[in-house]
Design an enzyme around this catalytic site. Structure first.
Site, mmCIF file in Angstrom:
data_model
loop_
_atom_site.group_PDB
_atom_site.id
_atom_site.type_symbol
_atom_site.label_atom_id
_atom_site.label_comp_id
_atom_site.label_asym_id
_atom_site.label_seq_id
_atom_site.Cartn_x
_atom_site.Cartn_y
_atom_site.Cartn_z
ATOM 1 N N CYS A 188 3.354 -4.788 4.638
ATOM 2 C CA CYS A 188 2.433 -5.498 3.274
ATOM 3 C C CYS A 188 3.680 -6.693 3.527
ATOM 4 O O CYS A 188 4.220 -6.820 3.193
ATOM 5 C CB CYS A 188 3.304 -5.311 2.492
ATOM 6 S SG CYS A 188 2.783 -5.786 0.561
ATOM 7 N N CYS A 214 5.411 -8.087 0.077
ATOM 8 C CA CYS A 214 6.466 -7.472 0.275
ATOM 9 C C CYS A 214 7.301 -7.673 0.791
ATOM 10 O O CYS A 214 8.520 -7.798 0.044
ATOM 11 C CB CYS A 214 6.102 -5.734 -0.297
ATOM 12 S SG CYS A 214 4.775 -4.622 -0.351
#
Length: 120
Positions: A30, A33
């Protein structure tokens, strides 16, 4: 204090043994993230946040926990105070927004909030 990787097995103990717990649900693949990770880590290292537990949960390694927590997008930040989930939202945060959430969590009176919710 730095962040702590936790698994499904450690989650319950972490949220019951600590007054305030921030949980970052994330994934290695991600992009947002990876952008939020250093911001979250920096907040965990601030002296004024010493009483807060900053946990990270890799959703790919803990799919059961992610499902139980209703995680549908990453990153998702969850705040647990006195064993009660008081905040959960998907999306990376800017440092100042995370600092604001930390201040709000510190000031929140969970018992009063529960009483107010019960009356509503």
């Amino acid at each position: 204090m730095a962040t702590t990787q936790i698994s499904s097995a450690e989650f319950e103990k972490t949220i019951t043994d600590n007054d305030i717990v921030f949980v970052d649900f994330w994934a290695t693949w991600c992009g947002p993230c990876r952008a939020f990770g250093p911001i979250y880590e920096a907040a965990s290292d601030k002296p004024e946040n010493a009483g807060i537990t900053f946990a990270k949960v890799d959703i790919d390694r803990n799919q059961d926990l992610a499902a139980a927590a209703g995680i549908q997008a990453v990153p998702t930040l969850m705040i647990v105070k006195q064993g009660t989930v008081v905040f959960q939202q998907a999306g990376a945060l800017r440092a100042e927004d995370l600092d604001d959430l930390i201040d709000q969590a510190k000031k929140l009176d969970v018992a009063a909030a529960k009483a107010e919710a019960a009356q509503a």
